[in-house]
Design an enzyme around this catalytic site. Sequence first.
Site, short mmCIF file in Angstrom:
data_model
loop_
_atom_site.label_atom_id
_atom_site.label_comp_id
_atom_site.label_asym_id
_atom_site.label_seq_id
_atom_site.Cartn_x
_atom_site.Cartn_y
_atom_site.Cartn_z
N SER A 64 0.80 -1.22 0.00
CA SER A 64 0.00 0.00 0.00
C SER A 64 0.84 1.28 0.00
O SER A 64 1.60 1.53 -0.92
CB SER A 64 -0.94 -0.07 1.21
OG SER A 64 -1.84 0.97 1.22
N GLU A 370 -11.99 6.42 6.51
CA GLU A 370 -10.90 6.84 7.38
C GLU A 370 -10.46 8.21 6.89
O GLU A 370 -10.57 8.50 5.69
CB GLU A 370 -9.72 5.88 7.28
CG GLU A 370 -9.98 4.54 7.92
CD GLU A 370 -8.71 3.69 7.99
OE1 GLU A 370 -8.44 3.15 9.06
OE2 GLU A 370 -8.01 3.56 6.97
N ASN A 372 -7.72 9.18 6.19
CA ASN A 372 -6.67 9.04 5.17
C ASN A 372 -7.19 8.68 3.78
O ASN A 372 -6.42 8.52 2.84
CB ASN A 372 -5.62 8.04 5.63
CG ASN A 372 -6.16 6.63 5.82
OD1 ASN A 372 -7.17 6.26 5.23
ND2 ASN A 372 -5.50 5.83 6.65
N ARG A 456 -1.24 5.74 19.45
CA ARG A 456 -1.51 4.33 19.22
C ARG A 456 -0.33 3.68 18.52
O ARG A 456 0.39 4.34 17.74
CB ARG A 456 -2.77 4.14 18.36
CG ARG A 456 -2.74 4.84 17.04
CD ARG A 456 -3.98 4.54 16.20
NE ARG A 456 -3.84 3.27 15.48
CZ ARG A 456 -3.19 3.12 14.33
NH1 ARG A 456 -2.57 4.14 13.77
NH2 ARG A 456 -3.12 1.96 13.75
N SER A 458 1.38 1.72 15.68
CA SER A 458 1.05 1.47 14.28
C SER A 458 0.77 0.00 14.07
O SER A 458 1.37 -0.86 14.70
CB SER A 458 2.23 1.90 13.41
OG SER A 458 2.15 1.26 12.15
C1 16G Z 1 -3.52 -0.08 6.77
C2 16G Z 1 -5.03 -0.07 6.67
C3 16G Z 1 -5.55 1.33 6.79
C4 16G Z 1 -5.03 2.01 8.03
C5 16G Z 1 -3.52 1.92 8.08
C6 16G Z 1 -3.01 2.41 9.41
C7 16G Z 1 -6.53 -1.38 5.30
C8 16G Z 1 -6.87 -1.81 3.90
N1 16G Z 1 -5.46 -0.61 5.39
O1 16G Z 1 -2.96 0.54 5.66
O2 16G Z 1 -6.96 1.25 6.81
O3 16G Z 1 -5.43 3.34 8.06
O4 16G Z 1 -3.13 0.57 7.95
O5 16G Z 1 -1.63 2.23 9.45
O6 16G Z 1 -7.19 -1.73 6.26
P1 16G Z 1 -0.84 2.41 10.82
O7 16G Z 1 -1.41 1.39 11.78
O8 16G Z 1 0.58 2.18 10.42
O9 16G Z 1 -1.12 3.81 11.28
ZN ZN Z 2 -3.60 1.17 0.11
#
Ligand code: 16G
Ligand code: ZN
Length: 501
Positions: A64, A370, A372, A456, A458
């Site tokens: 991603s 979200e 984002n 939080r 990650s």
């Molecule tokens: C992933 C998740 C996304 C979330 C992000 C947070 C899916 C398809 N993707 O990319 O929704 O916002 O993780 O990332 O669920 P973090 O935990 O590193 O902040």
């Molecule tokens: Zn993505």
Amino acid sequence: MDSEALRKFSALHPRPAGLTLHYGTAGFRSAAQHLDHVVFRMGLLAALRSKAVTATIGIMVTASHNPEEDNGVKLVDPLGEMLHPSWEEYATQLANAEEQELEKVITEICQKAAVNLHKDASVFIGRDTRPSSKKLSQSVIDGIQVLGGQYHDYGLVTTPQLHYMVCCQNTQGQYGKATLEGYYEKLSKAFMELIKQSHCSGEFQRHLKIDCANGIGALKLSEMKPYFPQEVLFHIYNDGTKEKLNHLCGADFVKVHQKPPGGLDMKPNERCCSFDGDADRIVYYYKDTADHFHLIDGDKIATLISIFLKELLAKVKQDFKMAVVQTAYANGNSTRYLQETLKVPVHCVKTGVKHLHHKAQEFDVGVYFEANGHGTVLFSKAAETKIRQLVKEEKDNEKREAAKMLENMIDLINQVADRRVIDTTDAERRALTPPGLQEKIDALVHKYRLARAFVRPSGTEDVVRIYAEADTQENADALAHEVSLAVFHLAGGKGAPPQPI
Ligand code: 16G
Ligand code: ZN
């Protein structure tokens, strides 16, 4: 199970000693060189899952928005949803099993999840444009074949495209044709229906500048171009021919830095948007004549869609339940606007599409986004039928311009920084550990107007994220800095203390 084949192939995809990985928010993610054994084993798991549910399962190789050097893998359940949470634990067990224990772990999963190994398995595979993705998807195939599964490799596709293929396949074409052509036809048709109803200040041509994060979105959008009418003009930027994936561009960059991506020259009032590396996020933006940057992120997209749907629902004389699902990252003003002005119930869940999707399914109309840019709208069959009917009948639509709603929302500034491990509760809005941290954050938030902050761990990187919002950019920056200092001192921060932003 062909034990011999399992031994032979798992030896070709060895697990680096001492490496433990977890099926996180959106599958496994790590530096690409650590993932060969994981994707092979996820090929095994996809075959098991397919046998368990007697349906086609999807497997996507992507990381991603992560840097190009990373990669990842996630499984897609039969209706295009994320892997059922009960199987995430099996994924983690399988990924971390010692090589000689692999057969035993597979047998245990079969027992716990009532998998009949003699059944057929069918798996759809997709991958993004990372240099490491092709080889990793070959390893997925090895895993599927060891358990006697069939596969269809779609090659380079966006994450939403793979989800779509899986859903079409398992609904016998009811959702659409499980081909790229079917996808482009379905989406362009829906898009044209939608724009027929919008009033667009008399312009003949509508231009949209699209930042594709140097990823798969550029390729797929080019394929999709012929399906759109001439009056819709896409201009593709960051197409991956020159720069690195997600580097100084893409939805995450634009959201975090609140500025346009590199490589996209933006004139006043031009419509622009950004995807992420696998094209499952989108954020829109423009700059006004005074050169101010305006971001239409997931919160605003959800609000605009809610205004539109709320109006439609008011005309449908039936009591459909509508709600918006957000995460703790949602701008406090958007939540207030939805609840207080629009009178739409808002629910807050943990970060990650799977949590939002799950909650949104409880309603006739479930809007989830979200901040984002991940999100969509879910309809119950009854609500969808009614709304379609109404839209068809409606001839004289009122103007619904983005500007109208944006006036009702004042932008608050979000700042996100990184720090160490923390345990949370209440949809990640409160920290349980380390002791004293939440009290400290509460005290800091109290000092500012219209402020919120939370921390939080990650789910995709080895960091802790810090979020802050307040009435002005300066205050949000100051609060983010103070919270990051609290994390640094109370959660064993490494290196030098965080500097003011
Ligand atoms: C992933 C998740 C996304 C979330 C992000 C947070 C899916 C398809 N993707 O990319 O929704 O916002 O993780 O990332 O669920 P973090 O935990 O590193 O902040
Ligand atoms: Zn993505």
